[in-house]
Scaffold this motif. Structure first.
Motif, PDB file in Angstrom:
ATOM      1  N   VAL A 150      13.267  -1.698  16.523  1.00  0.00           N
ATOM      2  CA  VAL A 150      13.232  -0.395  15.863  1.00  0.00           C
ATOM      3  C   VAL A 150      11.809   0.133  15.971  1.00  0.00           C
ATOM      4  CG1 VAL A 150      13.451   0.861  13.690  1.00  0.00           C
ATOM      5  CG2 VAL A 150      15.113  -0.915  14.276  1.00  0.00           C
ATOM      6  N   THR A 151      11.667   1.356  16.410  1.00  0.00           N
ATOM      7  CA  THR A 151      10.358   1.999  16.522  1.00  0.00           C
ATOM      8  C   THR A 151      10.076   2.775  15.242  1.00  0.00           C
ATOM      9  OG1 THR A 151      10.511   2.198  18.930  1.00  0.00           O
ATOM     10  CG2 THR A 151       8.969   3.664  17.808  1.00  0.00           C
ATOM     11  N   VAL A 152       8.938   2.493  14.621  1.00  0.00           N
ATOM     12  CA  VAL A 152       8.524   3.208  13.409  1.00  0.00           C
ATOM     13  C   VAL A 152       7.189   3.877  13.706  1.00  0.00           C
ATOM     14  CG1 VAL A 152       8.011   3.058  10.952  1.00  0.00           C
ATOM     15  CG2 VAL A 152       9.702   1.510  11.969  1.00  0.00           C
ATOM     16  N   THR A 153       7.150   5.188  13.569  1.00  0.00           N
ATOM     17  CA  THR A 153       5.963   5.971  13.891  1.00  0.00           C
ATOM     18  C   THR A 153       5.377   6.568  12.624  1.00  0.00           C
ATOM     19  OG1 THR A 153       6.899   6.533  16.052  1.00  0.00           O
ATOM     20  CG2 THR A 153       5.067   7.882  15.269  1.00  0.00           C
TER      21      THR A 153
ATOM     22  N   VAL B 163       8.775   7.726  10.652  1.00  0.00           N
ATOM     23  CA  VAL B 163      10.037   8.031  11.324  1.00  0.00           C
ATOM     24  C   VAL B 163      10.500   6.771  12.029  1.00  0.00           C
ATOM     25  CG1 VAL B 163      11.169   9.410  13.107  1.00  0.00           C
ATOM     26  CG2 VAL B 163       9.416  10.455  11.650  1.00  0.00           C
ATOM     27  N   ALA B 164      11.742   6.354  11.769  1.00  0.00           N
ATOM     28  CA  ALA B 164      12.306   5.157  12.382  1.00  0.00           C
ATOM     29  C   ALA B 164      13.359   5.556  13.411  1.00  0.00           C
ATOM     30  CB  ALA B 164      12.932   4.257  11.320  1.00  0.00           C
ATOM     31  N   GLU B 165      13.288   4.930  14.578  1.00  0.00           N
ATOM     32  CA  GLU B 165      14.229   5.223  15.656  1.00  0.00           C
ATOM     33  C   GLU B 165      14.726   3.921  16.272  1.00  0.00           C
ATOM     34  OE1 GLU B 165      12.704   9.172  17.768  1.00  0.00           O
ATOM     35  OE2 GLU B 165      11.109   7.665  17.584  1.00  0.00           O
ATOM     36  N   GLY B 166      16.017   3.875  16.561  1.00  0.00           N
ATOM     37  CA  GLY B 166      16.613   2.695  17.173  1.00  0.00           C
ATOM     38  C   GLY B 166      18.111   2.732  17.018  1.00  0.00           C
ATOM     39  N   GLU B 167      18.779   1.652  17.383  1.00  0.00           N
ATOM     40  CA  GLU B 167      20.214   1.567  17.189  1.00  0.00           C
ATOM     41  C   GLU B 167      20.544   1.729  15.707  1.00  0.00           C
ATOM     42  OE1 GLU B 167      22.638   1.345  19.406  1.00  0.00           O
ATOM     43  OE2 GLU B 167      21.179   1.435  21.050  1.00  0.00           O
ATOM     44  N   PRO B 168      21.564   2.533  15.383  1.00  0.00           N
ATOM     45  CA  PRO B 168      21.866   2.794  13.967  1.00  0.00           C
ATOM     46  C   PRO B 168      22.007   1.522  13.125  1.00  0.00           C
ATOM     47  CG  PRO B 168      23.112   4.289  15.344  1.00  0.00           C
ATOM     48  CD  PRO B 168      22.440   3.324  16.273  1.00  0.00           C
TER      49      PRO B 168
ATOM     50  N   VAL C  87      18.509   0.069  12.497  1.00  0.00           N
ATOM     51  CA  VAL C  87      17.766   0.876  11.526  1.00  0.00           C
ATOM     52  C   VAL C  87      18.301   0.626  10.116  1.00  0.00           C
ATOM     53  CG1 VAL C  87      17.193   3.220  10.787  1.00  0.00           C
ATOM     54  CG2 VAL C  87      17.136   2.626  13.222  1.00  0.00           C
TER      55      VAL C  87
END
Length: 212
Positions: free
Chosen positions: A169-172, A192-197, A200
């Protein structure tokens, strides 16, 4: 020259005074008075502070902290503001900066963000110091992520902390926001977190994310 940790100690002291003893914090169940007591016990009672990390001794720590919280609030804040006692391990060379910068930053934001949502600009020196500590906090912090984390600075720098076999999970976010997220304050941050639901969602069960 005043160090970063000394500046954060002063900022936290000022925020506690401004909020008052019964002011809210982001620490579950703690008013500002309880937070001040925690800080004083942590630096001044090594026999009790060990219970902060060792679950079996948490009861003893809680009793000592409870008694400390009964002291006059102004006295508690003054004790914290003046720094650790001369015999405290926190006075050993390098320990104050290594152990207290993140602690004081997080708790200052615990007080500030309890009433004022969102980040405020950080001076560059503090932001860089927090960024350097992000990998350590991610690996050894209180709440361990169930997924691999790709932590991304707004300028594009990144740190990846992997868990074997776990999705990423990518957290920016800014350095301060990432530190607060890793300490479980994510609901009050601008990350902001991005990745497979599913990944996340698994992350959010352990390390809360901002409410959409």
């Amino acid at each position: 020259m005043v160090s970063l940790v000394e500046r954060e100690r002063a900022r936290l002291s000022g925020l506690m005074v401004g909020a008052g003893p019964e002011g809210a914090t982001l620490c579950a169940g703690w008013a500002v008075r309880d937070l001040a007591a925690h800080l004083v016990v942590r630096e001044g009672r090594p026999d009790a502070a060990v219970g902060i990390r060792v679950r079996g001794l948490a009861g003893w720590t809680g009793r000592v902290q409870g008694r400390a919280a009964e002291r006059p609030f102004g006295e508690l804040v003054k004790s914290f503001r003046s720094g650790p006692p001369a015999w405290s391990p926190f006075n050993l060379p390098g320990v104050d900066g290594a152990a207290n910068l993140v602690e004081f930053f997080v708790h200052a934001e615990d007080v500030r963000r309890a009433v004022e949502f969102g980040p405020e600009p950080l001076e560059e020196e503090l932001a860089e110091a927090l960024w350097k500590r992000v990998p350590m906090v991610a690996r050894f912090g209180d709440a361990r992520s169930p997924v691999s984390l790709r932590l991304v600075h707004p300028d594009g720098r990144e740190v990846t902390v992997r868990r074997k076999g776990a999705p990423v999970v990518t957290v920016t976010g800014g350095p301060g926001e990432l530190v607060l997220f890793l300490y479980g304050r994510g609901e009050r941050t601008a990350v902001v977190a991005e990745g497979e639901p599913g990944a996340v969602e698994a992350l959010a069960h352990v390390l809360p994310l901002p409410v959409a």
